[in-house]
Design a protein around this motif. Structure first.
Motif, short mmCIF file in Angstrom:
data_model
loop_
_atom_site.label_atom_id
_atom_site.label_comp_id
_atom_site.label_asym_id
_atom_site.label_seq_id
_atom_site.Cartn_x
_atom_site.Cartn_y
_atom_site.Cartn_z
N GLU A 1 17.14 1.99 0.40
CA GLU A 1 17.61 2.75 1.54
C GLU A 1 16.55 3.76 1.95
N GLY A 2 16.22 3.79 3.25
CA GLY A 2 15.22 4.72 3.75
C GLY A 2 13.80 4.20 3.70
N ALA A 3 13.58 3.03 3.06
CA ALA A 3 12.25 2.41 2.97
C ALA A 3 11.17 3.40 2.53
N PRO A 4 11.28 4.00 1.35
CA PRO A 4 10.27 4.98 0.91
C PRO A 4 8.91 4.34 0.72
N SER A 5 7.87 5.13 0.98
CA SER A 5 6.50 4.63 0.84
C SER A 5 5.58 5.82 0.62
N TYR A 6 4.28 5.58 0.60
CA TYR A 6 3.28 6.64 0.49
C TYR A 6 2.70 6.89 1.89
N GLY A 7 3.17 7.96 2.52
CA GLY A 7 2.85 8.19 3.92
C GLY A 7 1.40 8.38 4.24
N GLU A 8 0.61 8.89 3.26
CA GLU A 8 -0.80 9.15 3.53
C GLU A 8 -1.64 7.88 3.52
N LEU A 9 -1.10 6.79 2.99
CA LEU A 9 -1.82 5.52 2.97
C LEU A 9 -1.65 4.77 4.28
N SER A 10 -2.65 3.99 4.63
CA SER A 10 -2.48 3.09 5.77
C SER A 10 -1.58 1.93 5.35
N VAL A 11 -1.11 1.18 6.33
CA VAL A 11 -0.25 0.04 6.03
C VAL A 11 -0.97 -0.93 5.10
N HIS A 12 -2.22 -1.21 5.39
CA HIS A 12 -3.00 -2.15 4.58
C HIS A 12 -3.18 -1.62 3.17
N GLN A 13 -3.49 -0.32 3.03
CA GLN A 13 -3.68 0.26 1.71
C GLN A 13 -2.39 0.20 0.89
N PHE A 14 -1.28 0.49 1.56
CA PHE A 14 0.01 0.48 0.85
C PHE A 14 0.36 -0.93 0.40
N LEU A 15 0.20 -1.92 1.26
CA LEU A 15 0.52 -3.29 0.90
C LEU A 15 -0.43 -3.81 -0.18
N THR A 16 -1.68 -3.36 -0.16
CA THR A 16 -2.62 -3.72 -1.22
C THR A 16 -2.15 -3.16 -2.56
N PHE A 17 -1.72 -1.90 -2.54
CA PHE A 17 -1.20 -1.26 -3.75
C PHE A 17 0.00 -2.03 -4.30
N VAL A 18 0.94 -2.39 -3.40
CA VAL A 18 2.14 -3.11 -3.83
C VAL A 18 1.77 -4.48 -4.38
N ALA A 19 0.85 -5.17 -3.70
CA ALA A 19 0.44 -6.50 -4.15
C ALA A 19 -0.18 -6.44 -5.55
N ARG A 20 -0.98 -5.41 -5.80
CA ARG A 20 -1.58 -5.26 -7.14
C ARG A 20 -0.52 -4.93 -8.18
N ALA A 21 0.43 -4.07 -7.80
CA ALA A 21 1.52 -3.73 -8.71
C ALA A 21 2.36 -4.96 -9.05
N ARG A 22 2.45 -5.87 -8.09
CA ARG A 22 3.17 -7.12 -8.28
C ARG A 22 2.33 -8.16 -9.01
N MET A 23 1.12 -7.77 -9.39
CA MET A 23 0.21 -8.61 -10.17
C MET A 23 -0.18 -9.89 -9.44
N ILE A 24 -0.32 -9.78 -8.11
CA ILE A 24 -0.86 -10.89 -7.34
C ILE A 24 -2.36 -10.98 -7.61
N LYS A 25 -2.83 -12.16 -7.92
CA LYS A 25 -4.24 -12.33 -8.31
C LYS A 25 -5.17 -11.94 -7.18
N LYS A 26 -6.34 -11.45 -7.55
CA LYS A 26 -7.29 -10.90 -6.58
C LYS A 26 -7.66 -11.92 -5.51
N ASP A 27 -7.82 -13.19 -5.88
CA ASP A 27 -8.24 -14.19 -4.90
C ASP A 27 -7.11 -14.57 -3.93
N GLY A 28 -5.87 -14.18 -4.23
CA GLY A 28 -4.77 -14.47 -3.33
C GLY A 28 -4.19 -13.24 -2.67
N LEU A 29 -4.77 -12.08 -2.96
CA LEU A 29 -4.22 -10.80 -2.50
C LEU A 29 -4.22 -10.68 -0.98
N GLU A 30 -5.36 -10.93 -0.34
CA GLU A 30 -5.45 -10.78 1.11
C GLU A 30 -4.57 -11.79 1.85
#
Length: 307
Positions: free
Chosen positions: A81-110
């Motif tokens: 609820e409220g879709a919390p995020s890190y406001g100081e990050l750009s959309v790309h930076q935030f999604l990159t952070f989430v993808a790494r936290a989700r352990m998506i492999k580096k070659d498939g991250l982008e």
């Protein structure tokens, strides 16, 4: 699948979730419906491992959400609820952070980021700080992080909150598209949302499960099912005449609209149209009601509140 058994959550003397049990299988879009404070968000947080139940259990694909919380979360995409995020990050930076936290492999991250960005139409704000985005775009970023790892289960708390009508339509289309091989649970108080995307509805109030059915099944249980509504000149006179029909249980006049509720005898609509012709009434609107989900929701939740 998701399986919930006798789930309870207590905050001091407040019982927020009361002995909740249900299961959900792949292909189901479950609308979790209830008034504010019904226990919807608390249940979502227990399913996703963010809250520990006071008693009972929840499992994701057979994995207990308390005993093996991290493994269970691997299968889940969650929009809080409220879709919390890190406001100081750009959309790309935030999604990159989430993808790494989700352990998506580096070659498939982008590729994973690009798919999520494309599905949620975030390209134009990809390098913009999240704190500068509108509420609607923030919600779309929240949805993007929920689907970035292509989870088997999506748990979405108010997924279209803050979106304009076009954005709501896009998100609903996305949900329907993903529902073919996923479990999706949508917690909402918006009845329109349930009718638009869900094939199953659970209504809770005061932490208790009060109804579990398809949207069509709930609508059929409405007192408006097979009723006839009309806007007619001299409505009070028309109500008096039509109340005498054997097919009419009662007539209600509200805000200029006359509604005739059926007794159960067949032919209500035909009898009403015949009476209109015989009395030469001027009718500007006439319809046969399928039923109203808002009426069912109000009836069920108000009955629980009054107990």
């Amino acid at each position: 699948m998701i399986e919930v058994k006798s789930l309870c959550k207590r905050y001091g003397n407040i019982l927020a979730v009361d002995d909740l049990s249900f299961s959900v299988d792949a292909g189901q879009v479950l609308g979790f419906l209830g008034p504010n404070g019904a226990g919807k968000s608390t249940t979502m947080k227990m399913l996703t491992g963010f809250l520990t139940p006071t008693s009972g259990s929840a499992s994701i694909n057979g994995i207990d959400t308390v005993e093996n919380s991290v493994e269970a979360r691997r299968h889940i995409g969650y929009l809080p609820e409220g879709a919390p995020s890190y406001g100081e990050l750009s959309v790309h930076q935030f999604l990159t952070f989430v993808a790494r936290a989700r352990m998506i492999k580096k070659d498939g991250l982008e590729d994973a980021i690009s798919r999520a960005v494309e599905k949620l139409n975030l390209t134009e704000v990809l390098h913009q700080p999240i704190e500068t985005l509108s509420k609607g775009f923030k919600r779309r970023v929240g949805l993007a992080q929920a689907i970035i790892h292509d989870p088997q289960i999506l748990i979405l708390d108010e997924p279209t909150d803050g979106l304009d009508p076009n954005q709501k339509r896009e998100v609903r289309h996305l949900i329907r598209d993903m529902a073919k091989d996923k479990i999706i649970i949508i917690s909402t108080h918006i009845l329109e949302e349930v009718e638009a995307v869900c094939n199953r509805v659970m209504i809770i109030s005061q932490g208790r499960l009060l109804a579990d059915d398809t949207p069509h099944g709930l609508v059929e249980s409405s007192r408006y099912n097979n009723a006839v509504s009309m806007v007619v000149e001299s409505a009070e006179k028309a109500a008096s005449v039509l109340s005498e029909l054997p097919q009419v249980a009662r007539a209600e006049l509200s805000e200029g609209e006359l509604t005739l509720f059926p007794t159960g005898q067949p032919g209500l609509f035909e009898a009403v149209t015949s009476a209109i012709t015989e009395n030469d009434w001027q009718v500007s609107a006439l319809r046969l009601e399928a039923g109203r989900l808002d009426d069912v929701f109000h009836s069920i939740t108000q009955e629980e509140t009054s107990v």
